[in-house]
Write an enzyme that holds these catalytic residues in place. Sequence first.
Site, PDB file in Angstrom:
ATOM      1  N   ALA A 424    -112.851   9.333 -56.402  1.00 45.69           N
ATOM      2  CA  ALA A 424    -113.273   9.498 -55.011  1.00 45.69           C
ATOM      3  C   ALA A 424    -113.717   8.161 -54.459  1.00 45.69           C
ATOM      4  O   ALA A 424    -114.156   7.276 -55.200  1.00 45.69           O
ATOM      5  CB  ALA A 424    -114.415  10.511 -54.919  1.00 45.69           C
ATOM      6  N   CYS A 425    -113.571   8.006 -53.131  1.00 47.72           N
ATOM      7  CA  CYS A 425    -114.194   6.891 -52.435  1.00 47.72           C
ATOM      8  C   CYS A 425    -115.239   7.480 -51.492  1.00 47.72           C
ATOM      9  O   CYS A 425    -115.764   8.564 -51.750  1.00 47.72           O
ATOM     10  CB  CYS A 425    -113.165   6.039 -51.701  1.00 47.72           C
ATOM     11  N   THR A 426    -115.561   6.826 -50.423  1.00 48.20           N
ATOM     12  CA  THR A 426    -116.658   7.268 -49.580  1.00 48.20           C
ATOM     13  C   THR A 426    -116.471   8.684 -49.053  1.00 48.20           C
ATOM     14  O   THR A 426    -117.388   9.502 -49.080  1.00 48.20           O
ATOM     15  CB  THR A 426    -116.816   6.313 -48.380  1.00 48.20           C
TER      16      THR A 426
END
Length: 560
Positions: A424-426
């Site tokens: 995941a990123c932000t």
Amino acid sequence: MVSPLESLQSLGRALMLPIAVLPVAGLLLRLGQPDLLNIAFVAAAGEAIFANLGLLFAAGVAVGLARDNNGAAGLAGVVCFLIATHGAQTLLHVPPEALKGMVGDAAGLATAAFKEKAIAKMAVPIGIVSGVIGGQFYNRFSNIKLPEYLAFFGGRRFVPIVAGFAGLGLAGFVGFSYEAVNSGMDAASRVIIGSGELGLFIYGVLNRALIVTGLHHILNNIAWFIVGDFGGATGDLNRFFAGDPSAGAFMAGFFPVLMFGLPAACLAMYHAAPAARRKAVGGMLGSMALTTFLTGVTEPIEFTFMFLAPALYVIHALLTGLSFIVMSLLEVKLGFGFSAGLFDYVLNFNRATRPWLLLPVGLAYFALYYGLFRWAILRFDLKTPGRDALDPAAERAAPVSLGDRGGDFVQALGGAANLIGIDACTTRLRLVLQDPQAVDEAALRRLGARGLVRPSERALQVVLGPLADQIAGEMRQAAQAAPPPLAAEAMAWRAALGGSGNIARSGGSGSRLWVDVEDPGQVNVTGLDALGARATIWPASKTIHVLIAGNAAALAEGLG
């Protein structure tokens, strides 16, 4: 084979890990200033982060690129960075004018200071390159087998060693070509900064246009951490917090859009929805509007109309570019540690230039977004939330969530066996799938997905908002606790391990499967990767450890 676009997307995702540290750095730095709490050691703590951004990028990018986010990749990135920077310093040429009138210890100190400042100017680019080396070397060499008398240095322990030698090569390149590279960076910075409002407009439009691919992170890193120089601090964001009065141009244009424009777009979409459906979409739109106003997180809003009504997204991208022009013409300089939301605006108000002008510009942008969005939605009958066609089958379907959010997402994505990689990123889940056709898109949307992006054949990004990283962690736990694989899958694993006759013993704990084999040469590592192995390690000549996305103990039981 991984496509160049997919590689760039992986880099964009990896860049978000070190950037996530900046909010606490900006908070500490501002709170410690004389105009706020006036606590020197708090300000120094925040300054320490900005002073070591290159080191943070080296570690963060390496971990972000490693296939299982292993810390050994981060260590390799740090080793490469330290060797590259300190090695390059010894090769730098100090111009005579920098030592004019100095002798003895004074000349030695001046020489050291000049070299340290010169390398600090290139710390972020060197850090990013070191991180790429650390992450890619981990993916390439973490499973390496050495002769038995060198076995201690095999596997993951080999990665920092080989990254160190790569650091030597990087040190030589930087040291011998510093003047040319430095001149090139300065020239590029002058061109970008000198392009004025046109350059800012192009930056703003591209920033929004590239969001769908995730490549806007790379664009932002160039603007925020490389462009310009102020006493050794490079990049618009870094220079802003270093006190450069000319910094902030590549951030100020976001504030009218994120704090005022997008919330107005949410209001327009709410009013454009049929009265009978406003209650159903009002909570969602209100929550997203508040999120972007306070924190500057925009993707949940943008993905509600990016694909349903792409014409609106074109308007949004152009208005973002226009915002940069307006703020530049008004000589407004604003900065942030995380994003252009209310929190960062208030925190950095005293450091900004003409920050009060955001209020009239923001109100004008609120009216502009609301008017254009509502007109376009009604005029062209755009299918924004509440106006899109209902799916009767989806409405009749039972809700997916039964209280286990991670498990529900795993199920909607085709089960644990279908998930090769979970990251995941932000605001997005970034997944690698065994079979993309097994994904239940309707179920994902019922779980809160705002949009789906397929950057490559087996890659899938699920836009969720700020909860993405938390949900990814829950999914990993759910995948590890998944039920035993089907008999056919167990047979495939046995075949890749050389057949039942080649398996002496097997066991598992969490996501780690271990197998003692009779003949290591019969193990098909490529076949294991194809079955979803996240990493393979040989701790002994006839013992293989495999990291999987599911329950290793259950798989070991299936292997017999």
